[in-house]
Motif scaffolding. Structure first.
Motif, PDB file in Angstrom:
ATOM      1  N   LYS A 176      39.881 -37.172  41.910  1.00  0.00           N
ATOM      2  CA  LYS A 176      40.515 -38.129  40.951  1.00  0.00           C
ATOM      3  C   LYS A 176      39.966 -37.666  39.715  1.00  0.00           C
ATOM      4  CE  LYS A 176      40.838 -42.600  43.444  1.00  0.00           C
ATOM      5  NZ  LYS A 176      40.655 -43.924  43.407  1.00  0.00           N
ATOM      6  N   CYS A 177      39.086 -36.869  39.515  1.00  0.00           N
ATOM      7  CA  CYS A 177      38.442 -36.499  38.029  1.00  0.00           C
ATOM      8  C   CYS A 177      39.389 -35.574  37.805  1.00  0.00           C
ATOM      9  CB  CYS A 177      37.061 -35.902  38.238  1.00  0.00           C
ATOM     10  SG  CYS A 177      35.946 -37.469  38.246  1.00  0.00           S
ATOM     11  N   ASN A 178      40.189 -34.871  38.561  1.00  0.00           N
ATOM     12  CA  ASN A 178      41.277 -33.875  38.075  1.00  0.00           C
ATOM     13  C   ASN A 178      40.812 -32.496  37.592  1.00  0.00           C
ATOM     14  OD1 ASN A 178      43.844 -33.094  38.181  1.00  0.00           O
ATOM     15  ND2 ASN A 178      44.454 -33.660  35.976  1.00  0.00           N
ATOM     16  N   GLY A 179      39.618 -32.075  38.133  1.00  0.00           N
ATOM     17  CA  GLY A 179      38.844 -30.688  37.749  1.00  0.00           C
ATOM     18  C   GLY A 179      38.290 -30.607  36.322  1.00  0.00           C
ATOM     19  N   LEU A 180      38.249 -31.856  35.732  1.00  0.00           N
ATOM     20  CA  LEU A 180      37.675 -31.859  34.357  1.00  0.00           C
ATOM     21  C   LEU A 180      35.985 -31.882  34.529  1.00  0.00           C
ATOM     22  CD1 LEU A 180      40.060 -34.211  32.355  1.00  0.00           C
ATOM     23  CD2 LEU A 180      39.976 -31.452  32.089  1.00  0.00           C
ATOM     24  N   PRO A 181      35.291 -30.942  33.973  1.00  0.00           N
ATOM     25  CA  PRO A 181      33.977 -31.040  34.197  1.00  0.00           C
ATOM     26  C   PRO A 181      33.216 -31.942  33.500  1.00  0.00           C
ATOM     27  CG  PRO A 181      34.886 -28.744  33.500  1.00  0.00           C
ATOM     28  CD  PRO A 181      36.013 -29.663  33.437  1.00  0.00           C
ATOM     29  N   HIS A 182      33.933 -32.399  32.186  1.00  0.00           N
ATOM     30  CA  HIS A 182      33.408 -33.557  31.422  1.00  0.00           C
ATOM     31  C   HIS A 182      33.348 -34.725  32.286  1.00  0.00           C
ATOM     32  CE1 HIS A 182      32.800 -35.832  27.382  1.00  0.00           C
ATOM     33  NE2 HIS A 182      31.538 -36.121  28.102  1.00  0.00           N
ATOM     34  N   ALA A 183      34.371 -35.343  32.853  1.00  0.00           N
ATOM     35  CA  ALA A 183      34.721 -36.427  33.772  1.00  0.00           C
ATOM     36  C   ALA A 183      33.949 -36.302  34.985  1.00  0.00           C
ATOM     37  CB  ALA A 183      36.207 -36.211  34.148  1.00  0.00           C
ATOM     38  N   LEU A 184      33.670 -35.140  35.592  1.00  0.00           N
ATOM     39  CA  LEU A 184      32.645 -34.813  36.718  1.00  0.00           C
ATOM     40  C   LEU A 184      31.545 -35.482  36.064  1.00  0.00           C
ATOM     41  CD1 LEU A 184      34.249 -31.744  38.356  1.00  0.00           C
ATOM     42  CD2 LEU A 184      34.227 -33.880  39.456  1.00  0.00           C
ATOM     43  N   VAL A 185      30.740 -35.002  35.036  1.00  0.00           N
ATOM     44  CA  VAL A 185      29.542 -35.030  34.735  1.00  0.00           C
ATOM     45  C   VAL A 185      29.517 -36.312  34.329  1.00  0.00           C
ATOM     46  CG1 VAL A 185      28.220 -35.000  32.641  1.00  0.00           C
ATOM     47  CG2 VAL A 185      29.061 -32.751  33.718  1.00  0.00           C
ATOM     48  N   LEU A 186      30.327 -37.188  33.995  1.00  0.00           N
ATOM     49  CA  LEU A 186      30.218 -38.719  33.825  1.00  0.00           C
ATOM     50  C   LEU A 186      30.140 -39.306  34.877  1.00  0.00           C
ATOM     51  CD1 LEU A 186      32.920 -39.289  30.846  1.00  0.00           C
ATOM     52  CD2 LEU A 186      30.596 -39.473  30.735  1.00  0.00           C
ATOM     53  N   VAL A 187      30.926 -38.831  35.926  1.00  0.00           N
ATOM     54  CA  VAL A 187      30.822 -39.920  37.309  1.00  0.00           C
ATOM     55  C   VAL A 187      29.420 -39.672  37.921  1.00  0.00           C
ATOM     56  CG1 VAL A 187      31.997 -38.326  39.070  1.00  0.00           C
ATOM     57  CG2 VAL A 187      32.571 -40.833  39.094  1.00  0.00           C
ATOM     58  N   THR A 188      28.959 -38.369  37.791  1.00  0.00           N
ATOM     59  CA  THR A 188      27.478 -38.116  38.536  1.00  0.00           C
ATOM     60  C   THR A 188      26.528 -39.055  37.778  1.00  0.00           C
ATOM     61  OG1 THR A 188      26.998 -36.228  36.852  1.00  0.00           O
ATOM     62  CG2 THR A 188      28.183 -35.770  38.766  1.00  0.00           C
ATOM     63  N   GLY A 189      26.843 -39.541  36.559  1.00  0.00           N
ATOM     64  CA  GLY A 189      25.795 -40.243  35.967  1.00  0.00           C
ATOM     65  C   GLY A 189      25.821 -41.796  36.758  1.00  0.00           C
ATOM     66  N   LEU A 221      37.733 -43.540  32.434  1.00  0.00           N
ATOM     67  CA  LEU A 221      36.496 -43.265  33.230  1.00  0.00           C
ATOM     68  C   LEU A 221      35.423 -43.387  32.296  1.00  0.00           C
ATOM     69  CD1 LEU A 221      34.850 -41.952  35.261  1.00  0.00           C
ATOM     70  CD2 LEU A 221      35.484 -39.646  34.586  1.00  0.00           C
ATOM     71  N   VAL A 222      35.181 -43.182  30.821  1.00  0.00           N
ATOM     72  CA  VAL A 222      34.265 -43.641  29.986  1.00  0.00           C
ATOM     73  C   VAL A 222      34.184 -45.099  30.349  1.00  0.00           C
ATOM     74  CG1 VAL A 222      33.570 -43.475  27.711  1.00  0.00           C
ATOM     75  CG2 VAL A 222      34.861 -41.626  28.527  1.00  0.00           C
ATOM     76  N   LYS A 223      34.990 -45.893  30.092  1.00  0.00           N
ATOM     77  CA  LYS A 223      34.913 -47.187  30.254  1.00  0.00           C
ATOM     78  C   LYS A 223      34.200 -47.693  31.519  1.00  0.00           C
ATOM     79  CE  LYS A 223      36.136 -51.601  28.841  1.00  0.00           C
ATOM     80  NZ  LYS A 223      35.736 -52.366  29.924  1.00  0.00           N
ATOM     81  N   LEU A 224      34.507 -46.826  32.639  1.00  0.00           N
ATOM     82  CA  LEU A 224      33.976 -47.154  33.940  1.00  0.00           C
ATOM     83  C   LEU A 224      32.318 -46.947  33.808  1.00  0.00           C
ATOM     84  CD1 LEU A 224      34.069 -47.904  37.157  1.00  0.00           C
ATOM     85  CD2 LEU A 224      34.623 -45.318  37.327  1.00  0.00           C
ATOM     86  N   SER A 225      31.986 -45.562  33.044  1.00  0.00           N
ATOM     87  CA  SER A 225      30.511 -45.503  32.978  1.00  0.00           C
ATOM     88  C   SER A 225      30.021 -46.526  32.191  1.00  0.00           C
ATOM     89  CB  SER A 225      30.516 -44.104  32.350  1.00  0.00           C
ATOM     90  OG  SER A 225      30.991 -42.966  33.228  1.00  0.00           O
ATOM     91  N   TYR A 226      30.770 -46.968  30.990  1.00  0.00           N
ATOM     92  CA  TYR A 226      30.226 -47.914  30.100  1.00  0.00           C
ATOM     93  C   TYR A 226      29.767 -49.293  30.784  1.00  0.00           C
ATOM     94  CZ  TYR A 226      30.168 -51.368  26.373  1.00  0.00           C
ATOM     95  OH  TYR A 226      29.993 -52.475  25.330  1.00  0.00           O
TER      96      TYR A 226
END
Length: 832
Positions: A176-189, A221-226
């Motif tokens: 679902k993160c579509n291979g974006l490293p920054h998105a993957l990093v956010l979701v690991t948080g 995704l940022v909203k999800l982390s927030y």
């Protein structure tokens, strides 16, 4: 490819979140890259490129001055000046986040295409933005499997455990993160706080996780982390990062003091005692959630500076506007509707008052509001104001302009205008009794007695060009005052002998820096909770006994003091290090500069039982020879830094005995030093040696130590790192021929601390905490000791902060800049 002196433009292309800026920073901050060029310049472009200001930014980085070019030169003149200064130089410029071809075209005209081997590196979303003969370096997406490995390593560690169901869910999340490293990093948080497969399933099923395949947007995704930050106060602390300009590196203690002044921290039992500790916990939570990047840590692992990714900055600003936490005024903007504001910030590239009609200061802030809507009524609601230059320079302003600010915003509690430099301060300032946080720059040598009317003050930050600052009264009446920071020798008033404040002690935790004459028993009796103390000036007043009184002895009264800095004038005086029992008993960090002590006095410092960090900066000690005897033992010392002195030889009888727990040794600008103890190889705890501007002979000694360490079989640690930046004359910076001059001198890394390209480009989307580099398999966000040491060694406030922990690691990024000269397809040669 043959080595080339041609001018090259090198595009780094990739979608948002693929690591373009991180990749460019890795190249820009590599000491092997920086020593090749006369000028290394970083320019953040982004949206709304202001051509004139970008040229001014470049000029400031070339000249290293704070001169205000904006009032002297027009755009074309600035362009010509930049071009003239770079014409005959070998320069390296990074233009970060160039989004429009028009922006590139408007800036490139100032970059001379000389035959000096200059390079311009451009990060951009599209290869069509930049015209370049050099092939674009494209950063692609990760595969689903690689994305899962990134999640796994960051959540569980490289040797961590997870079951089959977790793996299936992890792969689904990565997809679902579509291979974006920054998105993957956010979701690991988020996943770090998910301890059951049910919580992992909830994340995997959340529709906000889906990354749009077309525009690669991950705002949701940022909203999800927030939203996963369940504490509303923590959310405010996160959004507050957008209160600063995009890309701004924020000093952690200032941020914490601002959070406190803004009222973001919970109030209750013990609030006054633990508020900074609680705020530090908030900051660490945001780091652990991968929402905040740590740029620099202290040697004990504390966060010194931090920032957020540009994408997160955009989210924070938008969300802050929606929730009415604060409003950002863009340059030249007016408020065209009635907005009931609590906080207002403005990022100005030019002098904020340059946009005022007829240059009338009294109209300045009124013009920011729509006059028909009535500016005064709205302005009076603002209780927090930040005016920041988007560049690292001061904007010269007048006392009348400051008075206008104060009259426009009458009930301020936070006044953060450090970027504005005033010739003096108006009396209007001292009547603002609600101000809790005041940061200001002014050419002043005193604060008047009326300063005492700032009765709510918690944090005071004053910068001045004067050699001394006299506070004529007031601070002993400020019951909430906790931190006083000045950049000069500040003379404190003597506490009152009578009155309601004569017997009360204060909550002051920081005094930095004060004059030696302020170190009296009366003053320290008022500051029993003092934790950090800086003293600057003629230290003979502090250290020498006069009329049977030595002011330094008063430091024994400070039972909470852990950090002490002494900055002398480097006068030729025979000063001696005080006896060990005169130092504060809890002292953990000691910094000396300009004290000119004798090397045989080091035996006293070895007796400080809790000392962990010792920084001997320029002229801290005097003498050409330091013979460290075996009876000098630094039992708890973990970090030792030695700066510029006249030291020629350093010998030791038994370094392993003298430094039983030393982890880090830094030698900086020791241009006279010819030898260091060979038996430093026997210090089993030693992890890192950092050498900056040292002689070839010291480099040879360090190399031998490194070889001996790798040959030992009883080393208690996993690895040893040696980082070296030689003297400019030996680095052959720019005046000689190319080719064999570019000597590689920093490559002695143990394999257990190397970083892979994937980690650099993707896992390290945040400069701290997302990559395991310790070889221990822990998913911790704490920096490795090597990273902390390397950042600590580079903590010069005028230098670009080094975000990365292993600058000598061989990576393909260096190939981009170097291989034109060295004719190698796979990087560049290591010579010594």
């Amino acid at each position: 490819m043959e080595e080339s002196k041609d001018f090259f433009v090198i595009p780094i292309v990739g979608n948002a979140g693929t690591g373009k800026t991180t990749f460019a920073l890795k190249i820009f901050e590599d000491p092997e890259v920086r020593k090749i060029f006369t000028h290394c310049i970083w320019v953040h472009v982004s949206r709304g490129c202001h051509r004139k200001q970008k040229f001014i930014d470049i000029l400031h980085q070339i000249s290293k001055q704070t001169k205000d070019f904006s009032t002297e030169l027009e755009d074309d003149e600035l362009e010509a000046k930049v071009k003239g200064l770079l014409k005959d130089e070998r320069y390296f410029i990074v233009l970060d986040d160039v989004r429009e071809k028009e922006d590139w075209d408007s800036l490139k005209v100032a970059f001379p295409t000389n035959l000096g081997g200059s390079r311009v590196l451009v990060t951009t979303l599209s290869g069509n933005v930049v015209d370049s003969t050099w092939k674009s370096h494209s950063l692609g997406k990760l595969s689903n499997n690689d994305g899962w490995l990134l999640i796994k390593d960051n959540v569980f560690g490289t040797e961590g455990w997870c079951d089959t169901l977790i793996e299936e869910l992890g792969i689904k999340i990565a997809e679902k993160c579509n291979g974006l490293p920054h998105a993957l990093v956010l979701v690991t948080g988020i996943l770090r706080n998910c301890i059951t497969s049910v919580s992992w399933q909830r994340v995997a099923d959340n529709p906000l996780l889906e990354i749009n395949g077309e525009d690669q947007s991950y705002h949701e995704l940022v909203k999800l982390s927030y939203d996963d930050l369940h504490d509303e106060r923590l959310k405010k602390c996160f959004l507050y990062f957008a209160y600063f300009p995009m890309g701004h590196e924020i000093v952690a203690w200032k941020l914490i003091c601002l959070w406190i002044a803004e009222g973001f921290l919970p109030k209750g039992d013990g609030y006054l005692l633990e508020v900074e500790v609680e705020a530090s916990k908030y900051l660490n939570v945001l780091v652990n959630r991968n929402l905040v990047m740590v740029k620099k840590r202290s040697i004990d692992g504390q966060i010194k500076t931090c920032c957020i990714h540009d994408t997160l900055h955009e989210f924070c600003r938008s969300e802050a506007e929606n929730t009415k936490l604060f409003h950002v005024m863009d340059e030249g903007q007016r408020l065209n509707e009635r907005i009931y504001l609590d906080r207002l910030c403005s990022y100005y590239t030019m002098n904020i008052f340059d946009h005022v009609e007829n240059n009338n200061p009294s109209d300045s802030f009124s013009n920011l509001f729509n006059k028909r809507m009535g500016p005064r009524q709205d302005a009076e609601l603002v209780d927090s104001l930040l005016i920041s230059s988007s560049q690292k320079r001061e904007i010269h302003s007048t006392p009348e302009q400051l008075e206008t600010i104060l009259k426009t915003f009458k009930y301020l509690e936070v006044l953060n205008i450090e970027s504005l430099k005033f010739s003096s301060l108006p009396n209007e300032l001292y009547s603002r009794r609600y101000i809790k946080y005041l940061a200001i720059t002014a050419d002043i040598n005193s604060l008047p007695k009326s300063f005492e009317h700032l009765s709510s003050l918690e944090t005071l930050v004053i910068k001045t060009t004067e050699r001394a600052l006299q506070i004529n009264g007031g601070i002993w009446n400020m019951k909430d005052l906790r931190h006083v920071h000045t950049n000069t020798s500040t003379q404190l008033p003597s506490p009152p002998k009578r009155g309601k404040h004569s017997c009360k002690q204060t909550d002051i935790r920081t005094l930095s820096t004060i004059s030696p004459g302020s170190c009296t028993s009366k003053i320290f009796n008022k500051t029993p909770k003092l934790q950090k103390l800086g003293v600057r000036g003629n230290l003979s007043e502090l250290l020498e006994e006069k009329q049977n009184v030595c002011l330094f002895n008063n430091l024994q009264m400070l039972e909470c003091l852990e950090n002490l800095k002494l900055h002398g004038n480097s006068e030729k005086l025979e000063l001696k290090v005080p006896m060990s029992n005169k130092f504060p008993r809890r002292l953990r960090k000691l910094t000396l500069s300009g004290t000119l002590f004798q090397w045989n006095d080091m035996i006293v410092l070895g007796l400080l039982e809790k000392l962990k960090v010792l920084k001997l900066d320029d002229n801290a000690f005097s003498g050409e020879h330091w013979d460290l005897s075996s009876d000098v033992i630094f039992k708890t010392l973990q970090y030792l830094r030695i700066g510029k002195m006249n030291l020629i030889t350093w010998t030791a009888v038994d370094s392993g005995k003298s430094f039983p727990v030393l982890e880090s040794l830094v030698l900086r600008n020791c241009i006279s030093l010819e030898s260091i103890p060979q038996d430093l190889a026997n210090v089993d705890s030693l992890k890192v040696m950092e050498l900056f501007d040292v002689s070839e002979s010291v480099f040879d000694f360090a190399r031998e130590i490194c070889v001996k360490r790798h040959g030992k079989t009883n080393v208690k640690i996993n690895g040893f790192n040696l980082f070296i930046t030689p003297l400019p004359s030996q680095a052959t910076v720019h005046n000689q021929a190319y080719g064999n001059e570019h000597v590689k001198t920093s490559g002695f890394n143990h394999p257990s601390t190397s970083i892979s390209l994937q980690e650099i480009l993707h896992n390290q989307a945040y400069g701290d905490g997302n990559v395991n580099t310790s070889g221990l398999g822990q998913p911790s966000n704490s920096s490795s000791s090597q990273e902390i040491v390397h950042n600590q060694a580079n903590e010069n406030e005028h230098d670009k902060t080094n975000e990365f922990d292993h600058p000598s690691t061989s990576i393909p990024s260096q190939e981009i800049v170097h291989k034109q000269w060295h004719g190698e397809e796979n990087g560049w040669s290591r010579q010594s």
